[in-house]
Design an enzyme around this catalytic site. Structure first.
Site, PDB file in Angstrom:
ATOM      1  N   CYS A 183       0.837  -1.196   0.000  1.00 18.77           N
ATOM      2  CA  CYS A 183       0.000   0.000   0.000  1.00 18.77           C
ATOM      3  C   CYS A 183       0.870   1.244   0.000  1.00 18.77           C
ATOM      4  O   CYS A 183       2.063   1.191   0.305  1.00 18.77           O
ATOM      5  CB  CYS A 183      -0.901   0.043   1.234  1.00 18.77           C
ATOM      6  N   ARG A 209      -4.892   6.976   0.695  1.00 20.03           N
ATOM      7  CA  ARG A 209      -4.006   5.832   0.480  1.00 20.03           C
ATOM      8  C   ARG A 209      -4.498   4.974  -0.669  1.00 20.03           C
ATOM      9  O   ARG A 209      -5.624   5.104  -1.146  1.00 20.03           O
ATOM     10  CB  ARG A 209      -3.918   4.999   1.767  1.00 20.03           C
TER      11      ARG A 209
END
Length: 326
Positions: A2, A16
């Protein structure tokens, strides 16, 4: 894997990507101020800050991946496999189960400064949500419009780092990620000058635009994504209006987008960017796109009753919306 980032124009933005090979059935969840949150060690808290974010809801409990509270504090957990370590119960500290860490901080802290004070006495325990949910090995980014920190709990204890670039990916630990940015200090959004040699016979040609960023990594490893999104974020320009700011934020994170087929994690299984989020922390508006839906979807927490005691959730729109002009 991520990537998380912050961005500031007139307002403050936090978001994100979630990169994985399958979805857990994420939804955008809004936890109102009076929704009872049952913490494993301290019990039920009935009144707290409201929050909005991406979560998997299990037994009416929002397991947030990333969220922002009504005070403008954002927090996200990113994979930190092999380095994350949680602890046994410590009777001299405030024990917080790993799965409830985001809920704990965002329900009670209005700023990074308050979160830092809380963290002084927190012990994150190796406590599972239930037998079906193994411990997630994570480290965390916490940010508001004034500052940003990274929290890593490792074998040698909890570490809290000031994060001056406002970016986090995965391994290695944050100090090493920051140190490796030294490798790229010569990069620039401007065209390069010839500093290779003083020999006038060496006649170099700028044969392309963008050559000031030659050497910026383009692979999908977490260290390379850290460098690339940091460079893009630190050099990003947009007008301060909402649409321009949100658009630019998605462009920042799209610089590390993962396409199906490029990162094989098992035979026939590929990591992709399942969703990308951007939250206006000042206004409480959560924006997202998904792998198969590039149209930005927005959910405004203040359009819900934040004094309610009922959890609100919106399923993700995961199919492409194509606008035909003829």
């Amino acid at each position: 894997m991520c990537t998380s980032a912050t961005y500031k124009t007139n307002d403050f933005y936090f978001g994100r990507t979630l990169d994985y090979e399958f979805s857990y059935g994420e939804v955008v969840a809004i936890t109102p101020r009076n929704y009872p949150i049952n913490f494993h060690f301290i019990g039920e808290v009935k009144n707290h800050y409201a929050m909005i974010g991406m979560a998997h809801i299990a037994n009416d409990y929002p397991l947030y991946y990333d969220a922002v509270n009504e005070k403008g504090l954002g927090m996200a957990g990113l994979n930190f496999v092999g380095n994350a370590k949680y602890y046994d119960v410590d009777e001299d500290k405030e024990n917080v189960a790993q799965y409830e860490f985001i809920n704990y901080i965002l329900s009670q802290c209005a700023s990074v400064k308050e979160a830092k004070e809380k963290l002084k006495n927190i012990n994150i325990t190796a406590t599972q949500f239930n037998d079906n949910y193994p411990l997630a090995q994570l480290h965390y980014i916490i940010a508001d419009k004034e500052s940003c920190i990274v929290v890593e709990t490792m074998e040698d204890g909890m570490h809290i780092y000031d994060n001056k670039v406002g970016v986090l990916t995965n391994n290695p630990p944050f100090p090493q990620q920051m140190f490796m940015l030294n490798n790229y200090m010569g990069l620039s959004p401007k065209q390069p000058e010839n500093t290779f040699s003083q020999n006038e016979k060496l006649d170099f040609t700028q044969y392309s635009r963008g050559m000031g960023a030659l050497g910026l990594p383009g692979d999908l490893s977490s260290a390379s994504r850290f460098a690339r999104v940091a460079f893009v974020k630190m050099n990003s320009k947009s007008s301060p209006e909402e649409n321009s700011s949100v658009s630019q934020f998605f462009h920042i994170l799209n610089s590390v987008d993962q396409q199906r087929g490029c990162c094989e994690v098992a035979e026939g299984k590929y990591e992709i960017t399942i969703y990308t989020s951007c939250c206006n922390c000042d206004k409480g508006i959560y924006y997202y796109t998904t792998y198969d839906n590039h149209q930005i979807t927005a959910i405004d927490m203040h359009k819900e009753n934040l004094d309610s005691d009922t959890l609100v959730s919106y399923p993700l729109i995961t199919t492409e919306n194509i606008k035909y002009q003829n």
